[in-house]
Design an enzyme around this catalytic site. Structure first.
Site, mmCIF file in Angstrom:
data_model
loop_
_atom_site.group_PDB
_atom_site.id
_atom_site.type_symbol
_atom_site.label_atom_id
_atom_site.label_comp_id
_atom_site.label_asym_id
_atom_site.label_seq_id
_atom_site.Cartn_x
_atom_site.Cartn_y
_atom_site.Cartn_z
ATOM 1 N N GLY A 116 34.647 38.912 119.494
ATOM 2 C CA GLY A 116 35.713 39.612 118.771
ATOM 3 C C GLY A 116 37.028 38.868 118.858
ATOM 4 N N ALA A 117 36.947 37.543 118.933
ATOM 5 C CA ALA A 117 38.131 36.673 118.882
ATOM 6 C C ALA A 117 39.115 36.919 120.025
ATOM 7 C CB ALA A 117 38.843 36.835 117.528
ATOM 8 N N SER A 203 30.244 34.342 120.338
ATOM 9 C CA SER A 203 31.595 34.059 119.853
ATOM 10 C C SER A 203 32.599 34.022 121.015
ATOM 11 C CB SER A 203 31.981 35.076 118.776
ATOM 12 O OG SER A 203 33.117 34.640 118.078
ATOM 13 N N ALA A 204 33.646 34.885 120.994
ATOM 14 C CA ALA A 204 34.589 34.873 122.122
ATOM 15 C C ALA A 204 33.843 35.198 123.421
ATOM 16 C CB ALA A 204 35.713 35.879 121.893
ATOM 17 N N ASP A 328 27.907 28.874 110.833
ATOM 18 C CA ASP A 328 28.856 29.615 111.648
ATOM 19 C C ASP A 328 30.269 29.609 111.070
ATOM 20 O OD1 ASP A 328 28.578 31.131 113.955
ATOM 21 O OD2 ASP A 328 27.862 29.426 115.120
ATOM 22 N N HIS A 443 28.421 33.459 110.906
ATOM 23 C CA HIS A 443 28.890 33.789 112.249
ATOM 24 C C HIS A 443 28.485 35.227 112.600
ATOM 25 C CE1 HIS A 443 31.229 33.100 115.770
ATOM 26 N NE2 HIS A 443 32.032 34.121 115.544
#
Length: 546
Positions: A116-117, A203-204, A328, A443
């Site tokens: 979630g960045a 991701s994050a 991605d 992604h």
């Protein structure tokens, strides 16, 4: 007969479990004739955290804690960023324990970090059909492992930093570390093997896995790790100029930007702080979207003692799987160059140059020209639209995900002592309606398969989706059990060889895995370009800071 199995399974549940904070009781539900699942939701792994402070141990509780409901997410902006939700009291985890004919003991443990960045996310993200995306049940039951999902602070409250001792940052990473340590100390009481813990994330959350592997604080706490689409070396995973960002946020909430900055932020309304850290979506189009992802971990000289590339010796004994999705970068490319998703709108070579100018800003014109000729050297004289549009996606995929991940795999393999290294690319065509016909895996599209959604919500998937989901759960849980994705309790469709600096093998993951899915030298020309050719270009002395 029915009475008997009820009696047998009725006693095969954990009931109240003794943890360091006190007794906890979850819920048990039946899966099959002789199997059931114990689920614990909302166990605190630390005290409610102080603002911009490391997490502290939970003081404990009297009586039995009913761990039957998910707790609130950490305070964060909503997906559309129009408001906030969640709470500062959010350091809780959830546990799934599969039970068979006898009460489980010494099971491998898998701890998941959501993506979630570094701005949003929650361990019990509710997705379609009322079923949480990160519900651990399918992985736990199919792979016979314990699954743990954890919350950590995100956004301003998780990652604001002044770049010095006043506000060292990385609070969200400290939360993750506290959760890993809690699991290591307590999981035996739930039937887990505290000496066989795997951390994994996307991701994050995947970059977080990488940071935790590299941090000296986790020595001996876990044995294996899986990074899905992100590493500590990804350009979006490290803050470049934390003080400037902290001052901008302070200014927005009316705090001084001098040495009183942190004192003021600590007593400022947490909702205002969270909103001040949101993405400046109005800036889209003024440069690559990745530049807007600013709140992220920092090299703090403590949890992350120096630049991640220098810390791989800390992961010498941690088995590692890392990979990316075939497209991605599409999520970002679609925002940076919207025409790639518009069938009747052309994308021009100039659009590619403009994108590269943003990504290669610190190398100036030289960076743009070198990169452009590298990515277009196989073009025919008058390339069709599909070629141009796919090139945009390739550039963002390589730059943001694939090349940093391959670099991390090289560094892991060359520093490894007892550890093994495995590389993959996930290439299941997109399920997102309306995307171009040439689309591979965007992604985050891997997550639904790793968590077994095609099995738990079968109506919205096809048999091929169940195939790939079954393959991934088998490889992932075998790896958690033995350190080798091919060996364990689950059959796999092909033997996945380790990645070595000389062999460079990888597995292409889709619904038709067979011997031909084992390949080598993944996009090696582009990996070499970014890590060697591009890196050796002179940097502009005054590269603007964001």
């Amino acid at each position: 007969m029915h009475m008997l199995t009820c009696r047998v399974t009725a006693c095969l549940q954990l009931g109240a479990v003794y943890t360091e904070g006190g007794m906890v009781e979850g819920k048990n539900h039946r899966l099959g004739l002789l199997s059931s699942m114990d689920v614990f939701k909302g166990i605190p792994f630390a005290a409610p955290p102080g603002r911009f402070e490391k997490p502290k141990p939970h003081p404990g509780w009297e009586g039995v804690l009913k761990a039957t409901k998910y707790r609130e997410r950490c305070l964060q902006v909503t997906l559309m960023q129009t408001s906030t939700h969640g709470s500062e009291d959010c350091l809780y985890l959830n546990i799934w324990v599969p039970q068979g004919r006898t009460v489980s003991t010494s099971l491998p443990v898998m701890i998941y970090f959501f993506g979630g960045a570094f701005l949003l996310g929650v361990s019990n993200d509710v997705s379609f059909m009322g079923n949480s995306l990160y519900d651990g049940e399918e992985v736990a039951s199919r792979g016979n492992v314990i699954v743990v999902t954890i919350n950590y602070r995100v956004g301003t409250l998780g990652f604001l930093s002044t770049g010095d001792a006043r506000g060292p940052g990385n609070y969200g990473l400290w939360d993750q570390h506290a959760a890993i340590a809690w699991v290591h100390r307590n999981i035996q009481a739930f039937g887990g093997d505290s000496e066989n813990i795997t951390i994994f994330g996307q991701s994050a959350g995947s970059a977080s896995v990488s940071f935790q592997m590299l941090s000296p604080y986790n020595k001996g706490l876990f044995r294996r790790a899986i990074s899905q689409c992100g590493v500590a070396l990804s350009p979006w995973a490290l803050q470049k100029n934390p003080l400037a960002l902290a001052q901008r946020i302070a200014h927005q909430v009316g705090c001084p930007t001098d040495e009183k900055l942190m004192d003021c932020l600590k007593i400022t309304d947490p909702v205002a702080l969270t909103v001040a850290g949101k993405l400046a979506l109005g800036e889209i189009g003024n440069g690559p979207v990745v530049d807007l992802l600013e709140l992220s971990p920092v090299v703090d000289g403590d949890l992350i003692p120096e630049h991640p590339s220098k810390l791989f010796h800390n992961a010498a004994d941690i088995d590692y799987i890392a990979g990316t999705n075939s497209m991605d970068g599409h999520l970002f490319a679609g925002m940076d160059v919207p025409s790639i998703n518009q069938k009747y709108k052309p994308t021009y070579p100039e659009d590619i140059k403009r994108l590269l100018a943003g990504l290669t800003r610190d190398k100036g014109e030289l960076g743009v020209n070198h990169s452009f000729s590298t990515y277009t050297q196989n073009w025919v004289p008058d390339p069709d639209q599909e070629t141009i549009k796919q090139t945009v996606v390739d550039i963002e995929t390589d730059y943001l995900f694939l090349v940093p991940t391959q670099t991390a795999l090289y560094l892991h393999a060359s520093n490894a002592k007892s550890a093994k290294t495995y590389s993959y690319i996930f290439n299941m065509p997109t399920r997102i309606p309306g995307f171009p016909s040439w689309m591979g895996a965007d992604h985050a599209e891997d997550v639904q398969y790793v968590f077994g959604k095609p099995f738990s919500t079968p109506l919205i998937y096809l048999p091929r989706h169940r195939d790939v989901s079954g393959f991934m759960i088998a490889y992932w849980t075998n790896f958690a059990r033995t350190g080798d994705p091919n060996k364990g309790e689950s059959k796999v469709p092909a033997t996945w060889p380790p990645f070595t600096s000389s062999g460079r093998h990888y597995l292409e993951i889709d619904n038709k895995i067979n011997r031909d899915s084992i390949k080598h030298d993944l996009r090696v020309r582009y990996v070499h370009y970014w890590t060697t050719t591009y890196a050796s270009l002179p940097s502009l002395a005054t590269s603007p800071t964001n």
